[in-house]
Design an enzyme around this catalytic site. Structure first.
Site, PDB file in Angstrom:
ATOM      1  N   GLU A 104       0.824  -1.222   0.000  1.00 38.02           N
ATOM      2  CA  GLU A 104       0.000   0.000   0.000  1.00 38.02           C
ATOM      3  C   GLU A 104       0.855   1.269   0.000  1.00 38.02           C
ATOM      4  O   GLU A 104       0.493   2.277   0.603  1.00 38.02           O
ATOM      5  CB  GLU A 104      -0.989   0.038   1.177  1.00 38.02           C
ATOM      6  CG  GLU A 104      -2.034  -1.047   1.174  1.00 38.02           C
ATOM      7  CD  GLU A 104      -3.013  -0.922   0.014  1.00 38.02           C
ATOM      8  OE1 GLU A 104      -3.028   0.121  -0.649  1.00 38.02           O
ATOM      9  OE2 GLU A 104      -3.735  -1.905  -0.241  1.00 38.02           O
ATOM     10  N   GLY A 105       1.972   1.229  -0.703  1.00 34.12           N
ATOM     11  CA  GLY A 105       2.859   2.398  -0.766  1.00 34.12           C
ATOM     12  C   GLY A 105       3.957   2.298   0.265  1.00 34.12           C
ATOM     13  O   GLY A 105       3.696   2.370   1.458  1.00 34.12           O
TER      14      GLY A 105
END
Lengths: 603, 603
Positions: free
Chosen positions: A444-445
């Site tokens: 997620e980043g």
């Protein structure tokens, strides 16, 4: 396995006393709920986690999800938990009544999922991503998509995923190449490859609904040409029956940890017969996806916070039971005829335990703070207030993602160290937490991406308005803390850190103003670490203020020792962690630019 | 697997240019060796490691050493490497001529083992511990023990181990209970359990010679009653044949990493027929063991330094090959029509790579510094000099053990992060380095124990003489650096760090003087981190001085870019790592005592 994996008292203390859930329940949106019923719900989730999640934690690691003949074989609890999560309303929980949800506060949903993740972080992702995918359809999909997919997803019958990453592009979504070709029948023909798909396939799934990013033929290049599609594993015929949709599981990724949570490589349209349905308007896919990204990033922070809490409990139990070594007497020697001490008596072991506690509880409170802002955005009628909470949430999101995952990994490593050699052995659970938590600062980043988001987008957001709103919140807590003699010193220190933050930004901002963004952002990662420490300093001071108030009011909800331990942990955070801002500020304001890429070859 | 696992140029640069191996070869002890032949030896070790170690690195992790029916089954390379290490003189290398050694400098032995460990850290421990066990016999054993065991150990035919830890005692050696009962025949009857025995057993070992700590019946309690024994797996009959000695492999420990290097649980004398032979005098076992502990601790620091180097190379290669994302242009945006950059172009990736480089090379140079002191103790004729080098070695040993293991784990974690999601997948090697290196800050004395040693024993050693000697060395480098304009700023900073060190000690020492050792040592771990940073700052400045000299002398041994890269890495260390001393000093001189054990219950 330890006897306990979560501190339910601290969780409830944060929800009810620190973050004031009761006030939220006075709003129109949440008026059907009361504290007593939500408290019972959390207890039922704990009981469910004790029974259906925690006992399978170790065996899911030892028997990982595995690709076999075109599908992924997962542990049987995936099936049990998906269905129970549907039955118990865990998936539908935070959604609106009109789409089949229960409209429970996101804070409670967060607490509920936190308990499950602390019990077994390999399982909650299956219903969790299903919920996220369903929410995307609910918010942006048309009536057909809502009716066709959402009810079965909320019921836990069908899974859901997010398909973003492609082999050649990694985190760079502007480079995705999965194609969507419009057809006369209204659907699109999809063709492409997606990797790192969590929960992407398993033998129990009657159907899996993929929310997929693709490029419609002829779309502009870059992120502006990306659209969002529903691409089911099996398409739904008019009579409700299912037929294959040319979605294939090509392989899985065997990983260092979180091995029960499958990560798959999916092929779409290998035989030219994969259908996708556009969600919302063309070319707005990334925008839709990012509107959901905030809750996805809170989820990742929450999961890491949960693991650090579970690891803390496992090492705490060991430290309380294991005798080893002796305390030093006043001549600096040890008497071998004395009974050995428990290792929790050794200051260095206590330091490692308190570090874990400070990180685990600080992370949890930060995550709940974000959930509270989320709830306030949903429930506040006042438009200005809504805007304020939206900016506050935007501001802290990258920290909510990065801090619990980075600091949590350090916390768990300290937990492993408490056990010495045993911590490294498979017979003890610490090494599994150590492996599991390591993915959280990546998916997620990555932390690098969160840091660019913090310094590059959030700090300058609306000309610094989001930052000022946050600093005002922090100053509010400082002012309150100043009224308590025992908190005076830390309140003053946090005030100084606000000043230091401004000083650092005054040093950095001119680079951005001059268009030298590479220099401005080169040490974004250090700025993240710096600013996250200031933020957690605030989070801890807030917890300590509430504890001090309770002590002075002789509030009996928790014991005197409980409140005192919160103040103690706050002091620990200020002495051992918040101090790090000093060095980070020095590095951030250093003149040497050593990582800018157009320098001579240094590798 | 990456193409390269070690930077042999930097290794040789450190040996020949920075640490001046040539001067050492002028001494009587090493006069038979010359640089050219030692250089060839290192090349042959590299070639050996390329062929016999590196190719098996991954499969030894995937097929771990495993207990089966009373023995441990290890990878076939254990047998190959043990025998080759014997043939190539790797085991006998640093030992004296008169006991069958080759009297090669310990610096070269260190470099040689470092190469092997970078290639595959699961293997060198087998010959390494054999060498350590042989050395104990050589130094303290009688003629019978020397003749009976040492030749086969040096030849790589028989293995050797150190048996210290017991299940109930852990790191607390004063609590060991393994019994030794004298007999008329001269040997002792041994009975007890030992755990965490590295290389404790395997199917290829014709014999394993255990160097074991036990308590002779009636011995004083505590560490003063511990004796050292040779306890072979098979005893040697007068005719040279072997017969069983009642040593049993009870189980093994399955671990998170270093899975090809077996860790066993051994039972001695379960049937009352286990014979041990006393080494040296009774009750002096711990003293003997600790005289060998310095080299054991150098070994652990060296192994961690090697892993961080290998991980750096694996992530560097990935960063140079993987395109992803784009550079920011001066409007702060990215142009999607541009070709993606290689990830090594991104400043944050370069920061992670440079951090790895600074830690990996800094650790290596520190380890070689310790090896050099070791050599100087052996080779210096002057008694005062010998004493000086002994104190210098004692002073840095805990740092040599702690810094490469703690910072190395951070370096490897950054290496994993460079690969993003792939770093977490079993298809890439970073996750294995990440798991492997985690044991190094635990075995041979945890970082907590090293920190107590540093602050509790080494800083006060001979009334601070060891510390002053080290600070004098550091000041010497600073003075030299001051003569180069380009190094002036960092030289001054390091000088300030010496002053800060004194200030921290002035704050702490009074606690010890007042007999409050618990308070004095409570934050020993932080002091370790603080002082290790100062030490590595020195190590890097020393490297930079040598590079700057070479640049000004137009020394062509290495390229201009090579020398410049060393100065660049030094600057990186000063900006990003040495700055941490500021915060650590603030924590160390903080008045709050939050980890002392007689406080109220805070957990």
């Amino acid at each position: 396995m330890a006897k306990e994996y979560v501190d339910i008292y601290t969780l409830k203390y944060l929800l009810y006393q620190v973050h004031g859930l009761d006030k939220l329940l006075e709003t129109e949106r949440y008026k059907d709920h009361d504290l007593a019923s939500l408290d019972l719900f959390l207890d039922s989730v704990k009981e469910f986690s004790d029974r259906e999640l925690y006992p399978y934690f170790k065996e899911m690691d030892q028997n990982p999800a595995q690709y076999q003949n075109g599908t992924v074989m997962v542990h049987k609890q995936v099936d049990v938990v998906m269905k129970k999560a549907g039955e118990m309303g865990i998936i539908a929980g935070p959604l609106d009544y009109d789409v089949g949800g229960l409209q429970i506060p996101f804070m409670i949903h967060t607490a509920s999922t936190y308990i499950q993740e602390a019990a077994n972080n390999h399982l909650p992702g299956y219903p969790g991503l299903t919920q996220g995918a369903a929410e995307l359809i609910v918010h942006f999909g048309d009536d057909y998509l809502n009716k066709t997919y959402v009810p079965n997803m909320l019921a836990g019958k069908w899974g859901g995923t997010m398909c973003l990453t492609e082999p050649q592009a990694g985190s760079s979504l502007s480079d995705i190449t999965t194609k969507a070709i419009p057809t006369q029948e209204g659907h699109y023909n999809i063709a492409g490859q997606k990797i790192f798909i969590s929960g992407g396939d398993h033998q129990y799934a009657e159907n899996i609904v993929h929310l997929l990013l693709a490029r419609i033929e002829g779309a502009p290049s870059g992120t502006k040409g990306i659209s969002l599609f529903v691409v089911p594993k099996n398409r739904v015929n008019k009579d409700g029956s299912l037929s294959k949709n040319d979605v294939h599981t090509v392989a899985d990724f065997q990983k260092m940890g979180q091995r029960g949570y499958t990560t798959t490589h999916l092929g779409f349209g290998d035989s030219g017969d994969c259908r996708g349905w556009l969600v919302g308007e063309p070319h707005k896919g990334l925008k839709y996806m990012f509107l959901m990204m905030n809750s996805a990033r809170i989820s990742v922070g929450r999961g890491a916070a949960a693991i650090s809490m579970a690891a803390y409990h496992a090492s705490l139990q060991y430290a309380k039971e294991r005798p080893q070594g002796r305390k030093l007497s006043s001549d600096g020697k040890k008497n071998p005829d004395e009974k050995p001490s428990l290792i929790i008596e050794h200051p260095d072991v206590r330091r490692m335990l308190l570090l874990q506690k400070a990180i685990a509880e600080g992370s949890l409170s930060l995550v709940l703070k974000a959930a509270k802002y989320y709830d306030l955005i949903q429930s506040t009628a006042d438009k200005a207030d809504k805007g304020k909470y939206r900016l506050l949430l935007e501001m802290i999101i990258p920290i909510v993602k990065a801090y619990p995952t980075e600091a949590g990994a350090i916390a768990v490593s300290n937990g492993l160290q408490v056990l010495g050699g045993y911590g490294y052995c498979n017979d003890f659970i610490l090494q599994q937490y150590f492996r599991d938590i390591r993915i959280f600062s990546i998916y997620e980043g990555t932390t690098g991406i969160q840091s660019q988001d913090l310094l590059g987008r959030k700090i300058p957001l609306e000309n610094g308005k989001a930052l000022e709103l946050l600093l005002t919140e922090i100053l509010g807590t400082i002012t309150l803390a100043m009224t308590f003699k025992d908190l005076h010193s830390q309140a003053k220190i946090l005030g100084d850190k606000i000043k230091l933050t401004r000083k650092v930004l005054e040093f950095l901002t001119p680079f951005a103003k001059k268009g030298n963004y590479e220099r401005y952002l080169a040490d974004a990662n250090l700025f993240m670490e710096f600013f996250a420490h200031v933020t957690i300093g605030w989070i801890w001071l807030e917890m300590a203020v509430r504890a001090q108030q309770s002590l002075e009011e002789k509030n009996q909800t928790y014991s005197k020792e409980f409140y005192e331990s919160k103040i103690h942990s706050m002091k620990f955070y200020f002495k051992y962690e918040l101090t790090k801002t000093l060095s980070l500020a020095e590095s951030l304001m250093h003149d040497d630019t050593l990582t800018i890429s157009d320098m001579r070859n240094i590798f």
